[in-house]
Design a protein around this motif. Structure first.
Motif, PDB file in Angstrom:
ATOM      1  N   SER A 157       4.384   6.068 -11.361  1.00 53.30           N
ATOM      2  CA  SER A 157       4.140   4.742 -10.562  1.00 53.30           C
ATOM      3  C   SER A 157       3.772   4.700  -9.220  1.00 53.30           C
ATOM      4  O   SER A 157       2.874   3.933  -9.087  1.00 53.30           O
ATOM      5  CB  SER A 157       5.596   4.062 -11.004  1.00 53.30           C
ATOM      6  N   VAL A 158       4.124   5.912  -8.576  1.00 55.20           N
ATOM      7  CA  VAL A 158       3.379   5.720  -7.253  1.00 55.20           C
ATOM      8  C   VAL A 158       2.001   6.290  -7.273  1.00 55.20           C
ATOM      9  O   VAL A 158       1.462   5.475  -6.487  1.00 55.20           O
ATOM     10  CB  VAL A 158       4.512   6.892  -6.287  1.00 55.20           C
ATOM     11  N   LEU A 159       1.648   6.907  -7.929  1.00 57.29           N
ATOM     12  CA  LEU A 159       0.288   7.548  -8.002  1.00 57.29           C
ATOM     13  C   LEU A 159      -0.703   6.272  -8.576  1.00 57.29           C
ATOM     14  O   LEU A 159      -1.792   5.864  -8.191  1.00 57.29           O
ATOM     15  CB  LEU A 159      -0.074   8.581  -8.930  1.00 57.29           C
ATOM     16  N   ILE A 160      -0.087   5.575  -9.483  1.00 58.31           N
ATOM     17  CA  ILE A 160      -0.770   4.399 -10.019  1.00 58.31           C
ATOM     18  C   ILE A 160      -0.842   3.126  -8.878  1.00 58.31           C
ATOM     19  O   ILE A 160      -2.035   2.561  -8.645  1.00 58.31           O
ATOM     20  CB  ILE A 160      -0.013   3.660 -11.354  1.00 58.31           C
ATOM     21  N   LEU A 161       0.258   2.945  -8.164  1.00 60.02           N
ATOM     22  CA  LEU A 161       0.224   1.976  -7.002  1.00 60.02           C
ATOM     23  C   LEU A 161      -0.743   2.505  -6.045  1.00 60.02           C
ATOM     24  O   LEU A 161      -1.360   1.477  -5.542  1.00 60.02           O
ATOM     25  CB  LEU A 161       1.573   1.881  -6.475  1.00 60.02           C
ATOM     26  N   VAL A 162      -0.845   3.861  -5.690  1.00 60.84           N
ATOM     27  CA  VAL A 162      -1.819   4.162  -4.755  1.00 60.84           C
ATOM     28  C   VAL A 162      -3.101   3.916  -5.102  1.00 60.84           C
ATOM     29  O   VAL A 162      -4.263   3.675  -4.467  1.00 60.84           O
ATOM     30  CB  VAL A 162      -1.408   5.550  -4.502  1.00 60.84           C
ATOM     31  N   CYS A 163      -3.599   4.274  -6.327  1.00 61.84           N
ATOM     32  CA  CYS A 163      -4.827   4.155  -6.953  1.00 61.84           C
ATOM     33  C   CYS A 163      -5.250   2.690  -7.011  1.00 61.84           C
ATOM     34  O   CYS A 163      -6.401   2.274  -6.669  1.00 61.84           O
ATOM     35  CB  CYS A 163      -5.016   4.684  -8.251  1.00 61.84           C
ATOM     36  N   ALA A 164      -4.255   1.959  -7.241  1.00 63.28           N
ATOM     37  CA  ALA A 164      -4.601   0.401  -7.536  1.00 63.28           C
ATOM     38  C   ALA A 164      -4.913  -0.227  -6.036  1.00 63.28           C
ATOM     39  O   ALA A 164      -5.632  -0.966  -5.713  1.00 63.28           O
ATOM     40  CB  ALA A 164      -3.160  -0.359  -8.069  1.00 63.28           C
ATOM     41  N   ASP A 165      -4.099   0.171  -4.897  1.00 61.56           N
ATOM     42  CA  ASP A 165      -4.290  -0.077  -3.643  1.00 61.56           C
ATOM     43  C   ASP A 165      -5.532   0.461  -3.207  1.00 61.56           C
ATOM     44  O   ASP A 165      -6.293  -0.496  -2.582  1.00 61.56           O
ATOM     45  CB  ASP A 165      -3.183   0.293  -2.707  1.00 61.56           C
ATOM     46  N   PHE A 166      -6.074   1.715  -3.452  1.00 62.63           N
ATOM     47  CA  PHE A 166      -7.353   2.058  -3.014  1.00 62.63           C
ATOM     48  C   PHE A 166      -8.530   1.256  -3.552  1.00 62.63           C
ATOM     49  O   PHE A 166      -9.388   0.943  -2.790  1.00 62.63           O
ATOM     50  CB  PHE A 166      -7.370   3.592  -3.464  1.00 62.63           C
ATOM     51  N   LEU A 167      -8.394   1.005  -4.717  1.00 63.32           N
ATOM     52  CA  LEU A 167      -9.488   0.342  -5.492  1.00 63.32           C
ATOM     53  C   LEU A 167      -9.424  -1.271  -4.782  1.00 63.32           C
ATOM     54  O   LEU A 167     -10.756  -1.779  -4.667  1.00 63.32           O
ATOM     55  CB  LEU A 167      -9.236   0.355  -7.092  1.00 63.32           C
ATOM     56  N   TRP A 168      -8.280  -1.728  -4.674  1.00 57.08           N
ATOM     57  CA  TRP A 168      -8.238  -3.210  -4.438  1.00 57.08           C
ATOM     58  C   TRP A 168      -8.886  -3.200  -2.898  1.00 57.08           C
ATOM     59  O   TRP A 168      -9.730  -4.152  -2.261  1.00 57.08           O
ATOM     60  CB  TRP A 168      -6.907  -3.722  -4.317  1.00 57.08           C
TER      61      TRP A 168
END
Length: 641
Positions: A356-367
């Protein structure tokens, strides 16, 4: 100072691993012991002793927590008992390593280590003399790379003895990591007191890690190796506590709390709860590391808000978080005897949390990348003065739609990231999505006005009815469009008030700022006015306004007199018209009024004025009537009440 510090640290690595020791045991005895251990009868006897020596399971400790507590207590007791054996085991390991090197014709290992370090320092010195010194991160890492490359070439070119190869690789790697950490600390621009203490702390950690790594290859018992690690951990704990008290400017309670937190972390590490230990380490140092990495990454770009800047800064932070998560997963995987590994539910939640941490990091990066592009596009579309009308209209449309797209994208990214996180945590999102759909239908029936506003806004945007910066009028609302939300538009009235109008309440929209405006007005002149003369004078006024530097660019068609509109009670009503750019018609009309008055009066054309004629042909009738009225008013004022 830097060279001397490097050399001293190198000697510290060498002498700590290769201290002088008593003469090693004879090779014949060692070979005999190995032969006996390989004998099947001896192995069977050892296995039987191990089975009979194992105590019966205690019924009261059948639970996972009780088993873990018993194992942890036994491990602590064993390590405490192994501490007195550290000097002898270290001396024996050093003797075995030295004997392995000298028996094959090589120098003692600490001499080889010192020679490799000296070779690397010489190569680094030559590079510093030939290269231009740069006070950047790359400029500090390049000498370390030369230092590492020179040592690596010699290390991999020579066929070292087995034990010497392991020892040299461990301590050389630790020394290189120490140099890299020093380069990053220099680039981070940390205050000297904290910088020096961090260097010392990192040096102790690298030395401890290298020493623990070579324990098994050198034949050091695992308990003695763990005891050595515990001794190093005590040194590290003391250095960390001293660093907090000596370098922090925080209050005393904060320092006491931090010291207590460090002690708790050390106890967690001693109890072999490595996953929880690293989580505590991340809580303690990861925010500072992310800030320092952001500052270092920002030095590689001149514009942090550009696509390259966002990619470098956010990418560096995301990479650090990904490495931290990967290291935590590796530590958890390599520590199967911990309390958390005994519970499948906790294991599932742990790995789900890491994902979940990796998913949130990727989502924040793309956003952040998408938001940065939208913000840059909005800044570019603001200036439309030097563009043709088509490009200006296109930019105005972008300025209208991009904020709505940004808000919608934020909602989509947040919802998708949340659903994926719930899925990784073991939540079945299928029923959740179905329930959300049913709930959405119910909300739709209960909030028809909201749905109407949102859908109306979508169609207004598709029809390109208005854009940001345009002046519109809808029902009783009028003003300049300042912005949008998903359900309303914000209008700024020309007198200052702001209207927030739902899209569903707009109805028919009158856009006064699109393409061009035909402005018409009327002027009343006297009955004796020469209409043809007035037309020619108006044409002259229109030409002068067209040639004006300030007003000329605002005209699409010049001012013209359309002709006689009607005969009024006091004069002739003449109509005028002109075509201008949107929004400037009022300003131009004021200028035209002033110019027309000036020209008409200068050429004998009078403007109509209201007049009252009393009586017929009798010229004195009006005066007599006025005198009679005044006499009546005077008598009324003097009569008694």
């Amino acid at each position: 100072m830097k060279w001397s510090l490097s050399f001293l640290v190198g000697l510290l690595f060498a002498f700590s691993a290769f201290a002088q020791a008593p003469a090693p045991a004879s090779q014949e005895k060692i070979d005999e012991l190995v032969r006996l251990l390989q004998d099947k009868d001896v192995q069977a006897w050892l296995n039987s002793r191990k089975e009979t020596g194992t105590p019966a399971a205690n019924p009261s400790s059948t639970g996972s927590l009780a088993k873990w507590e018993t194992a942890a207590r036994a491990r602590v007791d064993q390590i405490r008992a192994a501490i007195p054996e550290i000097p002898g085991e270290v001396a024996a390991a050093a003797s075995r390593a030295r004997s392995d090197a000298t028996s094959r014709g090589y120098a003692p290992i600490f001499i080889i280590f010192s020679g490799l370090v000296a070779l690397g320092l010489v190569a680094e010195f030559i590079y510093r003399k030939l290269a231009i010194r740069r006070e950047t991160l790359i400029g500090r890492l390049a000498p370390v790379g030369i230092f590492t490359g020179a040592m690596a070439i010699v290390f991999f070119a020579v066929d070292w003895p087995p034990l010497a190869r392991v020892v040299l690789l461990a301590y050389l790697s630790a020394f290189i990591i120490f140099r890299l950490a020093a380069a990053f600390l220099h680039a981070a621009d940390i205050a000297p007191p904290l910088h020096n203490r961090l260097l010392l702390f990192i040096g102790v950690v690298c030395l401890a890690a290298a020493t623990a790594t070579i324990g098994e290859p050198l034949g050091v018992p695992p308990l003695v190796t763990d005891a050595i690690s515990y001794c190093f951990s005590i040194i590290g704990l003391c250095l960390a506590i001293e660093m907090v008290w000596a370098t922090s400017s925080r209050s005393r309670p904060w320092k006491l709390g931090t010291m207590a937190f460090l002690v708790v972390l050390w106890l967690i590490w001693c109890l072999n709860m490595r996953g929880l230990f690293w989580i505590g380490i991340y809580v303690l140092i990861l925010p500072a590391i992310l800030n320092a990495a952001g500052r270092l990454a920002a030095s590689f770009t001149s514009d942090p808000t550009s696509f390259r800047g966002v990619l470098i800064i956010r990418g560096a932070r995301a990479a650090i978080i990904a490495l931290a998560v990967g290291w935590l997963a590796l530590v958890w995987h390599l520590n199967p005897d911990s309390l958390g590994q005994r519970d499948p539910v906790l294991v599932s939640l742990f790995y789900g949390g890491l994902k979940s941490v990796l998913i949130l990091v990727c989502a924040d990066f793309l956003w952040q990348l998408a938001r940065g592009w939208i913000d840059r596009s909005l800044r570019v579309t603001t200036d439309t003065t030097s563009l043709n009308p088509a490009d200006a209209a296109r930019r105005a449309r972008f300025r209208t739609l991009l904020p709505i797209f940004r808000n919608a994208l934020a909602v989509v990214v947040a919802v998708l990231a949340g659903l994926v996180v719930l899925s990784q945590l073991g939540v079945q999102i299928g029923p959740l999505i179905a329930g959300a759909g049913i709930f959405g239908v119910a909300i739709g029936f209960g909030s028809q006005t909201l749905v109407k506003d949102v859908i109306s806004g979508v169609f207004y945007m598709l029809d390109d009815a208005f854009r940001v910066g345009e002046y519109i009028q809808a029902k009783d609302y009028k003003g300049t469009v300042e912005g949008f939300s998903l359900r309303s538009v914000r209008l700024r009235h020309h007198r200052g008030p702001v209207f927030t109008v739902p899209f569903g309440d707009l109805g028919a929209v009158e856009n006064m700022s699109r393409d061009w405006v035909i402005d018409k007005f009327r002027i009343t002149v006297g009955f004796e006015t020469d209409i043809e003369k007035a037309r020619k004078l108006t044409k002259k006024v229109g030409a002068e306004l067209k040639e004006d530097e300030e007003l000329g660019k605002l005209f699409i068609e010049p001012l013209k007199m359309k002709g006689v509109e009607q005969f009024a009670d006091y004069g002739i009503v003449v109509s005028f018209a002109m075509t201008t750019v949107p929004g400037m018609q009022t300003y131009i009309r004021r200028k035209a009024y002033a110019k027309i008055r000036e020209v008409f009066l200068a050429n004998g054309i009078s403007f109509a004025q209201p007049t009252v004629q009393v009586g017929g042909d009798d010229k004195g009738g009006g005066a007599a009537a006025a005198q009679a009225i005044r006499a009546q008013q005077a008598s009324a004022a003097t009569s008694p009440k």
